[in-house]
Design a protein around this motif. Structure first.
Motif, PDB file in Angstrom:
ATOM      1  N   ALA A 115       0.808  -1.213   0.000  1.00  0.00           N
ATOM      2  CA  ALA A 115       0.000   0.000   0.000  1.00  0.00           C
ATOM      3  C   ALA A 115       0.846   1.269   0.000  1.00  0.00           C
ATOM      4  CB  ALA A 115      -0.934   0.014   1.212  1.00  0.00           C
ATOM      5  N   GLY A 116       2.117   1.166   0.422  1.00  0.00           N
ATOM      6  CA  GLY A 116       2.982   2.333   0.463  1.00  0.00           C
ATOM      7  C   GLY A 116       3.427   2.736   1.848  1.00  0.00           C
ATOM      8  N   LYS A 117       3.135   1.892   2.849  1.00  0.00           N
ATOM      9  CA  LYS A 117       3.484   2.244   4.241  1.00  0.00           C
ATOM     10  C   LYS A 117       5.000   2.340   4.425  1.00  0.00           C
ATOM     11  CE  LYS A 117       1.559  -1.306   6.189  1.00  0.00           C
ATOM     12  NZ  LYS A 117       1.252  -2.042   4.954  1.00  0.00           N
ATOM     13  N   SER A 118       5.713   1.302   4.018  1.00  0.00           N
ATOM     14  CA  SER A 118       7.161   1.288   4.225  1.00  0.00           C
ATOM     15  C   SER A 118       7.840   2.384   3.419  1.00  0.00           C
ATOM     16  CB  SER A 118       7.744  -0.080   3.846  1.00  0.00           C
ATOM     17  OG  SER A 118       7.286  -1.080   4.731  1.00  0.00           O
ATOM     18  N   THR A 119       7.353   2.642   2.215  1.00  0.00           N
ATOM     19  CA  THR A 119       7.917   3.725   1.405  1.00  0.00           C
ATOM     20  C   THR A 119       7.744   5.061   2.114  1.00  0.00           C
ATOM     21  OG1 THR A 119       7.461   2.530  -0.650  1.00  0.00           O
ATOM     22  CG2 THR A 119       7.798   4.903  -0.823  1.00  0.00           C
ATOM     23  N   THR A 120       6.580   5.280   2.710  1.00  0.00           N
ATOM     24  CA  THR A 120       6.345   6.523   3.446  1.00  0.00           C
ATOM     25  C   THR A 120       7.323   6.654   4.612  1.00  0.00           C
ATOM     26  OG1 THR A 120       3.973   6.399   2.920  1.00  0.00           O
ATOM     27  CG2 THR A 120       4.623   7.897   4.681  1.00  0.00           C
ATOM     28  N   ILE A 121       7.473   5.582   5.395  1.00  0.00           N
ATOM     29  CA  ILE A 121       8.372   5.624   6.548  1.00  0.00           C
ATOM     30  C   ILE A 121       9.809   5.881   6.096  1.00  0.00           C
ATOM     31  CG2 ILE A 121       9.300   4.319   8.495  1.00  0.00           C
ATOM     32  CD1 ILE A 121       6.369   5.190   8.813  1.00  0.00           C
ATOM     33  N   LYS A 122      10.222   5.257   4.994  1.00  0.00           N
ATOM     34  CA  LYS A 122      11.585   5.465   4.499  1.00  0.00           C
ATOM     35  C   LYS A 122      11.804   6.899   4.049  1.00  0.00           C
ATOM     36  CE  LYS A 122      12.364   0.646   3.206  1.00  0.00           C
ATOM     37  NZ  LYS A 122      12.471  -0.343   2.110  1.00  0.00           N
ATOM     38  N   MET A 123      10.771   7.544   3.510  1.00  0.00           N
ATOM     39  CA  MET A 123      10.906   8.960   3.163  1.00  0.00           C
ATOM     40  C   MET A 123      10.935   9.825   4.414  1.00  0.00           C
ATOM     41  SD  MET A 123       8.695   9.557  -0.339  1.00  0.00           S
ATOM     42  CE  MET A 123       7.124   8.957   0.315  1.00  0.00           C
ATOM     43  N   LEU A 124      10.164   9.454   5.422  1.00  0.00           N
ATOM     44  CA  LEU A 124      10.146  10.233   6.665  1.00  0.00           C
ATOM     45  C   LEU A 124      11.482  10.154   7.401  1.00  0.00           C
ATOM     46  CD1 LEU A 124       6.581   9.354   8.052  1.00  0.00           C
ATOM     47  CD2 LEU A 124       7.340  11.546   7.131  1.00  0.00           C
ATOM     48  N   THR A 125      12.218   9.060   7.216  1.00  0.00           N
ATOM     49  CA  THR A 125      13.514   8.908   7.873  1.00  0.00           C
ATOM     50  C   THR A 125      14.672   9.392   7.012  1.00  0.00           C
ATOM     51  OG1 THR A 125      13.688   6.633   7.067  1.00  0.00           O
ATOM     52  CG2 THR A 125      12.735   6.944   9.261  1.00  0.00           C
ATOM     53  N   GLY A 126      14.386   9.739   5.752  1.00  0.00           N
ATOM     54  CA  GLY A 126      15.440  10.220   4.865  1.00  0.00           C
ATOM     55  C   GLY A 126      16.116   9.151   4.054  1.00  0.00           C
ATOM     56  N   ILE A 127      15.694   7.903   4.183  1.00  0.00           N
ATOM     57  CA  ILE A 127      16.292   6.811   3.415  1.00  0.00           C
ATOM     58  C   ILE A 127      15.953   6.955   1.936  1.00  0.00           C
ATOM     59  CG2 ILE A 127      16.273   4.307   3.050  1.00  0.00           C
ATOM     60  CD1 ILE A 127      15.761   4.013   6.057  1.00  0.00           C
ATOM     61  N   LEU A 128      14.708   7.364   1.640  1.00  0.00           N
ATOM     62  CA  LEU A 128      14.279   7.623   0.271  1.00  0.00           C
ATOM     63  C   LEU A 128      13.972   9.107   0.102  1.00  0.00           C
ATOM     64  CD1 LEU A 128      11.818   4.652  -0.481  1.00  0.00           C
ATOM     65  CD2 LEU A 128      14.163   4.932  -1.310  1.00  0.00           C
ATOM     66  N   VAL A 129      14.167   9.594  -1.121  1.00  0.00           N
ATOM     67  CA  VAL A 129      13.867  10.989  -1.457  1.00  0.00           C
ATOM     68  C   VAL A 129      12.564  11.017  -2.248  1.00  0.00           C
ATOM     69  CG1 VAL A 129      14.698  13.057  -2.643  1.00  0.00           C
ATOM     70  CG2 VAL A 129      16.329  11.489  -1.561  1.00  0.00           C
ATOM     71  N   PRO A 130      11.628  11.903  -1.910  1.00  0.00           N
ATOM     72  CA  PRO A 130      10.383  11.977  -2.677  1.00  0.00           C
ATOM     73  C   PRO A 130      10.642  12.341  -4.131  1.00  0.00           C
ATOM     74  CG  PRO A 130      10.233  13.274  -0.648  1.00  0.00           C
ATOM     75  CD  PRO A 130      11.661  12.873  -0.807  1.00  0.00           C
ATOM     76  N   THR A 131       9.858  11.764  -5.032  1.00  0.00           N
ATOM     77  CA  THR A 131       9.908  12.164  -6.431  1.00  0.00           C
ATOM     78  C   THR A 131       9.293  13.543  -6.608  1.00  0.00           C
ATOM     79  OG1 THR A 131       9.648   9.832  -7.039  1.00  0.00           O
ATOM     80  CG2 THR A 131       9.290  11.453  -8.775  1.00  0.00           C
ATOM     81  N   ARG A 132       8.286  13.833  -5.788  1.00  0.00           N
ATOM     82  CA  ARG A 132       7.582  15.123  -5.868  1.00  0.00           C
ATOM     83  C   ARG A 132       7.052  15.468  -4.485  1.00  0.00           C
ATOM     84  NH1 ARG A 132       2.300  14.905  -9.296  1.00  0.00           N
ATOM     85  NH2 ARG A 132       1.507  14.125  -7.298  1.00  0.00           N
ATOM     86  N   GLY A 133       6.900  16.748  -4.212  1.00  0.00           N
ATOM     87  CA  GLY A 133       6.342  17.195  -2.939  1.00  0.00           C
ATOM     88  C   GLY A 133       7.427  17.470  -1.914  1.00  0.00           C
ATOM     89  N   SER A 134       6.989  17.845  -0.718  1.00  0.00           N
ATOM     90  CA  SER A 134       7.936  18.206   0.337  1.00  0.00           C
ATOM     91  C   SER A 134       7.604  17.504   1.643  1.00  0.00           C
ATOM     92  CB  SER A 134       7.947  19.726   0.559  1.00  0.00           C
ATOM     93  OG  SER A 134       6.690  20.174   1.045  1.00  0.00           O
ATOM     94  N   ILE A 135       8.646  17.225   2.421  1.00  0.00           N
ATOM     95  CA  ILE A 135       8.511  16.584   3.735  1.00  0.00           C
ATOM     96  C   ILE A 135       9.356  17.366   4.727  1.00  0.00           C
ATOM     97  CG2 ILE A 135       8.899  14.497   5.103  1.00  0.00           C
ATOM     98  CD1 ILE A 135       8.659  12.851   2.597  1.00  0.00           C
ATOM     99  N   ARG A 136       8.787  17.583   5.898  1.00  0.00           N
ATOM    100  CA  ARG A 136       9.557  18.138   7.007  1.00  0.00           C
ATOM    101  C   ARG A 136       9.258  17.307   8.253  1.00  0.00           C
ATOM    102  NH1 ARG A 136      12.221  22.523   5.734  1.00  0.00           N
ATOM    103  NH2 ARG A 136      12.723  23.104   7.878  1.00  0.00           N
ATOM    104  N   VAL A 137      10.326  16.884   8.911  1.00  0.00           N
ATOM    105  CA  VAL A 137      10.222  16.114  10.144  1.00  0.00           C
ATOM    106  C   VAL A 137      11.069  16.825  11.201  1.00  0.00           C
ATOM    107  CG1 VAL A 137      10.688  13.917  11.285  1.00  0.00           C
ATOM    108  CG2 VAL A 137       9.857  13.943   8.925  1.00  0.00           C
ATOM    109  N   ALA A 138      10.452  17.166  12.320  1.00  0.00           N
ATOM    110  CA  ALA A 138      11.150  17.909  13.377  1.00  0.00           C
ATOM    111  C   ALA A 138      11.799  19.171  12.819  1.00  0.00           C
ATOM    112  CB  ALA A 138      12.178  17.023  14.071  1.00  0.00           C
ATOM    113  N   GLY A 139      11.140  19.783  11.834  1.00  0.00           N
ATOM    114  CA  GLY A 139      11.599  21.056  11.298  1.00  0.00           C
ATOM    115  C   GLY A 139      12.622  20.986  10.196  1.00  0.00           C
TER     116      GLY A 139
END
Length: 319
Positions: free
Chosen positions: A52-76
């Motif tokens: 469904a995309g759960k692990s991909t989301t977590i990997k982007m939130l931790t910086g392991i993967l880079v989003p193809t599009r859009g922006s992410i901020r975690v703890a600023g």
């Protein structure tokens, strides 16, 4: 301020297939247009079936993967640009992949992590004593990680993820391999960490009991799209998933006939009756007890899989 922010985030992968001598490439979007925020101290159940995309989301939130599009901020900060800086502020448990050192005793893994995160020795000792007690790790500290059972190793991984006082913890199937008593203890531990320390928890799991015990909010994704964001009771109500009454009779009987429920399965003296989630089981139990030789019964809540399956069947992608 939100501690996690996603704005129209997508992550695509290129998949190659070969037909004879011809190779073709196609783009697959594991996450597609995902937007949400998480406030400090929230416990969020992030659920969906495999793929469904759960692990991909977590990997982007931790910086392991880079989003193809859009922006992410975690703890600023942007996770992919600040992985080292962010690592000190998050903790991660990735399901079956341990962060412990395979051939070292458990206590040595904890000692290495203290050096890696530069945790003050007094604070590390305090946290370690607390987690060893709450997670019942005392007898395991001298055991090499490779000799631990899956459940024991999972408890060690969770302690390791929290030793450096992270603001945010990502947990992937944290109760996998645990017996009922250990599951209850772990849920109590995670709830206490959230209450006492204000730790934000993102929990991916297929265990509905984990969600019910820990999560204040549930997000469901399907093929990378968010299809629900709210409370677990709200999720159940939105799909009107039926509950099941499992009835054991003294002798084999024809299908039970009671108002408000329907027999869906019989097996000797045991019968399964489904009834709406919004209906109380008490009147049904009273009717059955008054008219049938009842010996035992249990009420089964709809499984997370059945709720999600029904939710997905009503979304445009599955129609």
């Amino acid at each position: 301020m939100p501690v996690i922010e996603l704005d129209n985030v997508s992550r695509a992968f290129t998949v190659s297939t070969r037909t004879g001598f011809r190779r073709t490439r196609r783009e697959v979007r594991a996450v597609d247009g995902l937007s949400f925020t998480v406030e400090p101290g929230e416990v969020v159940g992030y659920i969906g079936p495999n793929g469904a995309g759960k692990s991909t989301t977590i990997k982007m939130l931790t910086g392991i993967l880079v989003p193809t599009r859009g922006s992410i901020r975690v703890a600023g900060v942007d996770p992919s640009r600040n992985r080292t800086r962010l690592a000190r502020r998050i903790g991660v448990v990735f399901g079956q992949r341990t962060t412990l050192w395979w051939d070292l005793p458990l206590k040595d893994s904890f000692a290495v992590l203290q050096k890696m995160y530069d945790v003050p020795p007094a604070r590390h000792a305090e946290n370690l004593a607390t987690f060893v007690d709450l997670l019942d790790l005392g007898d395991l500290l001298d055991v090499p990680v490779r000799q631990l059972s899956l459940g024991q190793r999972m408890r060690g991984d969770i302690a390791a993820a929290l030793l450096h006082d992270p603001e945010i913890v990502y947990l992937d199937e944290p109760t996998i391999g645990l017996d009922i008593v250990s599951k209850a203890r772990l849920r109590e531990f995670l709830g206490q960490v959230n209450r006492d320390r204000g730790t934000t928890v993102i929990l991916t799991t297929h265990d509905l009991d984990d969600i019910e015990a820990l999560s204040t909010r549930v997000m469901v994704i399907d093929h990378g799209h968010q299809v629900y964001d709210g409370t677990l009771p709200g999720l159940r109500a939105s799909q009107n998933a039926p509950r099941t009454l499992v009835v054991d009779l003294a002798t084999t009987q024809p299908p039970i006939q009671v108002e408000g429920a329907e027999v869906t399965k019989t097996e000797g003296p045991r019968q399964w009756l489904t009834f709406p989630a919004t209906t109380s089981a008490a009147p049904l139990v009273a009717q059955i007890a008054a008219n049938y030789p009842l010996t035992d019964l249990t009420v089964q809540e709809p499984t997370i899989e059945s709720i999600i399956a029904k939710l997905y069947s009503t979304t445009p992608a599955h129609q």
